[in-house]
Design an enzyme around this catalytic site. Structure first.
Site, mmCIF file in Angstrom:
data_model
loop_
_atom_site.group_PDB
_atom_site.id
_atom_site.type_symbol
_atom_site.label_atom_id
_atom_site.label_comp_id
_atom_site.label_asym_id
_atom_site.label_seq_id
_atom_site.Cartn_x
_atom_site.Cartn_y
_atom_site.Cartn_z
ATOM 1 N N HIS A 107 0.845 -1.197 0.000
ATOM 2 C CA HIS A 107 0.000 0.000 0.000
ATOM 3 C C HIS A 107 0.877 1.243 0.000
ATOM 4 O O HIS A 107 1.841 1.336 0.770
ATOM 5 C CB HIS A 107 -0.903 0.024 1.239
ATOM 6 C CG HIS A 107 -1.999 -0.994 1.193
ATOM 7 N ND1 HIS A 107 -3.160 -0.803 0.495
ATOM 8 C CD2 HIS A 107 -2.094 -2.223 1.771
ATOM 9 C CE1 HIS A 107 -3.946 -1.856 0.638
ATOM 10 N NE2 HIS A 107 -3.315 -2.748 1.410
ATOM 11 N N TYR A 151 -6.720 2.178 9.765
ATOM 12 C CA TYR A 151 -6.629 0.968 8.935
ATOM 13 C C TYR A 151 -5.267 0.290 9.043
ATOM 14 O O TYR A 151 -5.182 -0.886 9.409
ATOM 15 C CB TYR A 151 -6.933 1.321 7.482
ATOM 16 C CG TYR A 151 -6.889 0.146 6.541
ATOM 17 C CD1 TYR A 151 -7.883 -0.834 6.561
ATOM 18 C CD2 TYR A 151 -5.846 -0.006 5.630
ATOM 19 C CE1 TYR A 151 -7.836 -1.918 5.703
ATOM 20 C CE2 TYR A 151 -5.794 -1.082 4.766
ATOM 21 C CZ TYR A 151 -6.789 -2.036 4.802
ATOM 22 O OH TYR A 151 -6.735 -3.121 3.954
ATOM 23 N N GLY A 155 -67.270 41.539 -23.937
ATOM 24 C CA GLY A 155 -68.111 42.697 -24.167
ATOM 25 C C GLY A 155 -67.562 43.532 -25.301
ATOM 26 O O GLY A 155 -66.583 43.158 -25.967
ATOM 27 N N ALA A 181 -65.767 46.723 -27.463
ATOM 28 C CA ALA A 181 -64.417 47.273 -27.377
ATOM 29 C C ALA A 181 -64.375 48.443 -26.404
ATOM 30 O O ALA A 181 -65.385 49.113 -26.156
ATOM 31 C CB ALA A 181 -63.946 47.706 -28.764
ATOM 32 N N SER A 182 -63.191 48.686 -25.834
ATOM 33 C CA SER A 182 -62.922 49.833 -24.956
ATOM 34 C C SER A 182 -63.772 49.813 -23.694
ATOM 35 O O SER A 182 -64.191 50.861 -23.197
ATOM 36 C CB SER A 182 -63.132 51.155 -25.715
ATOM 37 O OG SER A 182 -62.312 51.224 -26.855
#
Length: 672
Positions: free
Chosen positions: A129, A210, A399, A401-402
């Site tokens: 290792h 380890y 409905g 216009a405007s």
């Protein structure tokens, strides 16, 4: 921990490992395999040829010294000399490989932290290792280091092989060592890419937890797993005996254990992910949180509100797609976690509610022109925007216009922000822009034709899938719809044929707001802050945006023929020191009533007025007289004080005039 209880070597090693506890290093494993070449067997102990280089000889003598100094004199080791010699040669070859790679990288050995331990495993046999790292090491270099070490390891093994091999067999042995990867690197596999990436380990933790816990090999041949010898860059573990190694591991574990254990909660998503996030992923997630927080729903908003993050993503490879996908996640988050009403309400400036006058808003003025209860209409609209209208999921302004249809719809859409528009010109994909939205806006809707069934599903708040251009189908979640039109959309024509069966289902899905009063040319647009303030006013006054609250306030759910004029809203006025309320009973002046007041003689006596002076007040009925009378009444109302005699006389003269008063006062009083 008492200072005199342990040797200096034990304490020094423990402190050294604690200093290196957070240093990330590479983890390599050197090994050999049994090979057969033309009937010649080559095993792990066939690399004992005498080394010729002085550096290798020096490294071998160092390994011998380490073995001798680390032996425990209390028991006698039975490891034979040939096994020892093989381990010493392996140790010198491994360190030679490390130093040669460092030389190619121009890295001084003093700047590197390393640890080497030779071990024997039951299944793997001999292996070594190696932990190595330093300031010039990076995770991306791990695989390059493995390739270089593998090349040098195979070359030196061929040099040390004591089996008689021909030149061709030596070349073959080296090829086998390189191709079989006799040097391996600790890696992890990415779950998405399925590729291996370098896995760094913590130097101090790896050694203490380890390597130092293993037992030393004491027999030959080895029967159990364990270690032969170890060495490091700090000369700390070289001469430690087995008992001292175990003691260092225990001390390190005790010192590194936290005093208080912090409880961490791991979400299911984090557990499933189980991987290291890249800097790019973290950057995108941070940007996404900022976009959601600032309610960015379009590329233009992103450019204006977050230009730095926009430019950063645009400059990356595939930046255009990255921008598009990030923005799509942002709009999806808003659509799934917020309603249109929530997005409007959070824009309200609640500090201004004290002086906010609901009847003075342009939206309520439009509704008031029709004699409607504007509180009721606004309450119904908010219920639909909050996805509480049930099947009636669409607000329909229709409905002539405007009449104010579009300016109200536009103000609501701007307040929501995350809005998708229906595109009637795109015959095949009209809803291409309507996915992941909080509101769908249909401007100037006409005959639905072939799309009537799809329209009915969306207008009723159903979850449906729609086709998108250049993409697969996509799901539209229940989304409120706001619609304006000059036509009768309940009449559906497919070709030349009218389909009356769709009329009632369409009406059942609409909140019908029929506007007929033409607005003056100087009426103006609805302010962008108006609808947030309307929503906040409704919430403050107990009009929650739920159908239960609506039914409690107005008696029933709205339908197509809903009478918005009932119940009536009293004429609002300003209350002194408070906000204007639509439910305050209005005060009146004499001129505001359609009748005349004639005082009685007894009343005049009680007033004890001085004789009438020459009247300078104009006769009642003229414009000037009316203005004067209103001014006098208003002064009395605003002051909220008892009037003086002169003010009473002035009001009487202003209201009735001089001549009518004299005539009324001179007539005899007949009580019969």
């Amino acid at each position: 921990m008492a200072g005199n209880a342990y040797s200096d070597e034990v304490l020094g090693t423990t402190n050294w490992l604690k200093e290196k506890s957070n240093q990330e290093v590479f983890s390599f494993v050197f090994k050999t395999e049994d090979v057969q070449l033309n009937g010649k067997d080559i095993g792990w102990n066939n690399y004992k040829k005498e080394l010729q280089e002085d550096e290798l000889k020096s490294l071998q003598r160092g390994a011998e010294t380490t073995w001798d100094q680390s032996e425990d004199m209390e028991w006698e080791s039975t490891v034979d000399e040939m096994t020892k010699k093989q381990v010493f040669i392996y140790d010198s070859l491994v360190k030679k490989c490390l130093f040669e790679v460092l030389s190619t990288k121009n890295i001084a050995p003093a700047d590197v932290t390393w640890f080497v331990q030779h071990e024997w495993g039951k299944d793997q046999g001999w292996h070594c290792h190696v932990l190595i790292g330093g300031k010039d090491f990076s995770q991306a270099q791990g695989k390059w280091w493995r390739r270089q070490l593998n090349v040098y390891w195979s070359r030196w093994l061929v040099t040390a092989c004591n089996v008689q091999l021909t030149p061709a067999e030596r070349i073959k042995l080296r090829e086998i060592a390189e191709d079989s990867e006799w040097v391996t690197l600790l890696t992890y596999k990415h779950k998405q890419t399925k590729k291996d990436y370098t896995k760094c380990v913590l130097f101090g933790n790896m050694i203490a937890y380890y390597f130092l816990t293993k037992k030393k090999i004491s027999t030959s041949p080895p029967r159990d797993g364990g270690y032969f010898l170890s060495s490091d860059s700090g000369w700390k573990t070289n001469f430690l005996k087995e008992g001292e190694r175990h003691l260092v591991s225990k001390l390190y574990t005790d010192d590194m254990r936290p005093e208080t254990v912090e409880t961490t909660v791991t979400t299911a998503q984090e557990t499933k992910r189980g991987r290291i996030q890249t800097k790019k992923e973290v950057s995108i997630k941070t940007t996404l949180k900022e976009l959601v927080h600032k309610r960015v729903t379009s590329p233009e908003d992103w450019m204006m509100m977050q230009p730095d993050s926009y430019i950063e993503m645009m400059a990356q490879p595939g930046g255009e797609n990255l921008l598009k996908n990030t923005l799509e996640i942002c709009t999806l988050t808003l659509a799934r976690t917020k309603t249109a009403f929530d997005l409007i309400l959070e824009k309200a400036e609640t500090s201004k509610l004290t002086n906010f006058s609901l009847p003075d808003t342009r939206t309520c003025k439009i509704f008031a022109f029709h004699g409607w209860n504007y509180v009721k209409v606004c309450h119904a609209i908010c219920c639909v925007l909050n996805r509480q209208g049930g099947k009636r999921n669409t607000v329909l302004f229709h409905g002539p216009a405007s009449t104010g249809k579009s300016i109200i719809a536009q103000a609501i859409a701007q307040a929501v922000g995350n809005v998708g528009c229906y595109n009637a010109a795109n015959v095949n994909f009209p809803f291409n822009d309507c996915t992941n939205k909080n509101l769908i806006w249909v401007e100037e809707a006409g005959n639905f034709g072939q799309q009537v069934n799809q329209f009915k599903a969306i207008c009723s708040g159903q979850t449906i899938r729609i086709d998108q251009k250049g993409k697969g189908s996509k799901q539209i979640e229940p989304t409120p719809v706001i619609m304006t039109t000059n036509e009768n959309i309940t009449v559906v024509r497919i070709g030349c044929e009218e389909r009356p069966e769709h009329t009632q289902p369409i009406r059942d899905r609409m909140l019908n707001i029929h506007l007929t009063h033409t607005l003056p040319g100087d009426f103006g647009l609805v302010d962008k802050n108006e609808w947030p303030m309307i929503c906040a006013w409704l919430v403050k006054n107990g009009y929650q945006s739920t159908m239960a609250s609506y039914c409690a306030k107005w008696g029933k759910v709205p339908d197509w023929s809903e009478n918005w004029a009932e119940p009536k809203v009293p004429t609002p006025i300003n209350s002194l020191g408070s906000a204007r309320s639509p439910f305050t009973t209005p005060k009146s002046t004499p001129l505001s009533q359609n009748y005349a007041i004639t005082p009685l003689a007894s009343d005049l006596e009680d007033l004890a007025l001085e004789p009438w002076s020459t009247p300078n007040t104009p006769v009642a009925g003229t414009a000037e007289t009316q203005n004067t009378g209103e001014a006098g009444s208003k002064a009395c109302q605003d002051g909220q004080l008892s009037p003086t005699w002169s003010e009473i006389e002035e009001d009487l003269r202003a209201c009735f005039g001089a001549e009518p008063l004299k005539r009324d006062f001179s007539e005899p009083l007949n009580l019969d």
